[in-house]
Design a protein around this motif. Structure first.
Motif, PDB file in Angstrom:
ATOM      1  N   LYS A  71      -7.977  -2.180   2.076  1.00 17.46           N
ATOM      2  CA  LYS A  71      -6.462  -2.590   2.181  1.00 17.46           C
ATOM      3  C   LYS A  71      -5.944  -1.250   3.317  1.00 17.46           C
ATOM      4  O   LYS A  71      -5.045  -1.457   4.056  1.00 17.46           O
ATOM      5  CB  LYS A  71      -5.829  -2.608   0.878  1.00 17.46           C
ATOM      6  N   ALA A  72      -6.328  -0.112   2.853  1.00 20.89           N
ATOM      7  CA  ALA A  72      -5.922   0.967   3.804  1.00 20.89           C
ATOM      8  C   ALA A  72      -5.984   0.873   5.342  1.00 20.89           C
ATOM      9  O   ALA A  72      -5.354   0.796   6.066  1.00 20.89           O
ATOM     10  CB  ALA A  72      -6.437   2.382   3.403  1.00 20.89           C
ATOM     11  N   THR A  73      -7.366   0.377   5.407  1.00 21.76           N
ATOM     12  CA  THR A  73      -7.656  -0.043   6.881  1.00 21.76           C
ATOM     13  C   THR A  73      -7.068  -1.249   7.330  1.00 21.76           C
ATOM     14  O   THR A  73      -6.453  -1.066   8.620  1.00 21.76           O
ATOM     15  CB  THR A  73      -9.327  -0.040   6.955  1.00 21.76           C
ATOM     16  N   LEU A  74      -6.843  -2.042   6.855  1.00 20.84           N
ATOM     17  CA  LEU A  74      -5.992  -3.216   7.147  1.00 20.84           C
ATOM     18  C   LEU A  74      -4.440  -2.704   7.704  1.00 20.84           C
ATOM     19  O   LEU A  74      -3.988  -2.963   8.603  1.00 20.84           O
ATOM     20  CB  LEU A  74      -5.946  -4.296   6.344  1.00 20.84           C
ATOM     21  N   LEU A  75      -3.947  -2.153   6.662  1.00 24.34           N
ATOM     22  CA  LEU A  75      -2.632  -1.421   6.964  1.00 24.34           C
ATOM     23  C   LEU A  75      -2.808  -0.429   8.030  1.00 24.34           C
ATOM     24  O   LEU A  75      -1.592  -0.447   8.725  1.00 24.34           O
ATOM     25  CB  LEU A  75      -2.202  -0.646   5.806  1.00 24.34           C
ATOM     26  N   ALA A  76      -3.358   0.558   8.341  1.00 23.48           N
ATOM     27  CA  ALA A  76      -3.614   1.212   9.492  1.00 23.48           C
ATOM     28  C   ALA A  76      -3.634   0.492  10.937  1.00 23.48           C
ATOM     29  O   ALA A  76      -2.937   1.103  11.773  1.00 23.48           O
ATOM     30  CB  ALA A  76      -5.030   2.238   9.430  1.00 23.48           C
ATOM     31  N   VAL A  77      -4.165  -0.470  10.883  1.00 21.55           N
ATOM     32  CA  VAL A  77      -4.187  -1.366  12.124  1.00 21.55           C
ATOM     33  C   VAL A  77      -3.016  -1.970  12.112  1.00 21.55           C
ATOM     34  O   VAL A  77      -2.570  -2.094  13.277  1.00 21.55           O
ATOM     35  CB  VAL A  77      -5.677  -2.292  12.174  1.00 21.55           C
ATOM     36  N   HIS A  78      -2.408  -2.573  10.916  1.00 19.16           N
ATOM     37  CA  HIS A  78      -1.202  -3.189  11.285  1.00 19.16           C
ATOM     38  C   HIS A  78      -0.070  -2.396  11.561  1.00 19.16           C
ATOM     39  O   HIS A  78       0.912  -2.791  12.408  1.00 19.16           O
ATOM     40  CB  HIS A  78      -1.054  -3.659   9.665  1.00 19.16           C
ATOM     41  N   TYR A  79       0.142  -1.202  11.120  1.00 19.07           N
ATOM     42  CA  TYR A  79       0.981  -0.403  11.649  1.00 19.07           C
ATOM     43  C   TYR A  79       0.667   0.504  12.763  1.00 19.07           C
ATOM     44  O   TYR A  79       1.260   1.609  13.249  1.00 19.07           O
ATOM     45  CB  TYR A  79       1.252   0.816  10.440  1.00 19.07           C
ATOM     46  N   ALA A  80      -0.615   0.242  13.299  1.00 21.76           N
ATOM     47  CA  ALA A  80      -1.231   0.919  14.659  1.00 21.76           C
ATOM     48  C   ALA A  80       0.242   0.888  15.721  1.00 21.76           C
ATOM     49  O   ALA A  80       0.688  -0.014  15.969  1.00 21.76           O
ATOM     50  CB  ALA A  80      -2.297   0.377  15.277  1.00 21.76           C
ATOM     51  N   GLY A  81       0.246   2.170  16.477  1.00 22.79           N
ATOM     52  CA  GLY A  81       1.271   2.166  17.325  1.00 22.79           C
ATOM     53  C   GLY A  81       2.620   2.156  16.942  1.00 22.79           C
ATOM     54  O   GLY A  81       3.678   2.594  18.065  1.00 22.79           O
ATOM     55  N   THR A  82       2.806   2.538  15.607  1.00 22.39           N
ATOM     56  CA  THR A  82       4.142   2.824  15.246  1.00 22.39           C
ATOM     57  C   THR A  82       4.104   4.314  14.487  1.00 22.39           C
ATOM     58  O   THR A  82       3.145   4.872  14.675  1.00 22.39           O
ATOM     59  CB  THR A  82       4.645   2.054  14.001  1.00 22.39           C
TER      60      THR A  82
END
Length: 146
Positions: A71-82
């Motif tokens: 889940k942390a990895t999914l979120l890290a990619v979801h918020y990439a560039g922010t």
């Protein structure tokens, strides 16, 4: 590139990945995207089957039941560039290694209150505004040895 924060007050951080996944916000992620399916398969050996459901070696379940590292990895990619960082404190080595590898393609921000050790020599990240290259150099910086 991965930007790694070691001080909580220096970034906008999601500290409780588990809580985030139990909010309505998780419906903003299109888990059918190739990168998210790759993350689920790589970390938890799970296959996204739609409607917030995954199939794991143990059966079908909701994405909220994936591991904290996944889940942390999914979120890290979801918020990439922010400007949002995701806490790595609940991640295992498989998730940490994948985050380092994914950050070669997208800008990821993460936070850790402890030391982490990427499991490959080519790891690169920015800590306190300085670029660190190599697993041992990153480890030493986070341990306060560098």
């Amino acid at each position: 590139m991965l930007t790694l924060y070691t001080e909580y007050d220096k970034c906008n951080v999601i500290t409780d990945v588990e809580a985030w996944f139990y909010t309505i916000q998780n419906r903003n992620i299109d888990f059918s995207k190739k990168v998210y399916r790759y993350i689920m398969k790589t970390i938890d050996n799970a296959k996204y089957i739609g409607d917030m459901m995954v199939e794991t070696p143990y059966g079908k379940t909701l994405v909220t039941n994936l591991s904290s590292g996944c889940k942390a990895t999914l979120l890290a990619v979801h918020y990439a560039g922010t400007d949002t960082a995701v806490s790595l404190d609940e991640c295992g080595s498989n998730a940490i290694d994948l985050i380092f590898k994914l950050s070669e393609k997208v800008d990821i921000k993460a936070y850790t209150s402890s030391y982490i050790v990427p499991n490959y020599e080519e790891a690169r990240c920015i800590i306190d505004g300085k670029l660190y290259t190599g697993d041992m150099e990153i480890y030493k910086k986070l341990r306060g040895i560098a």
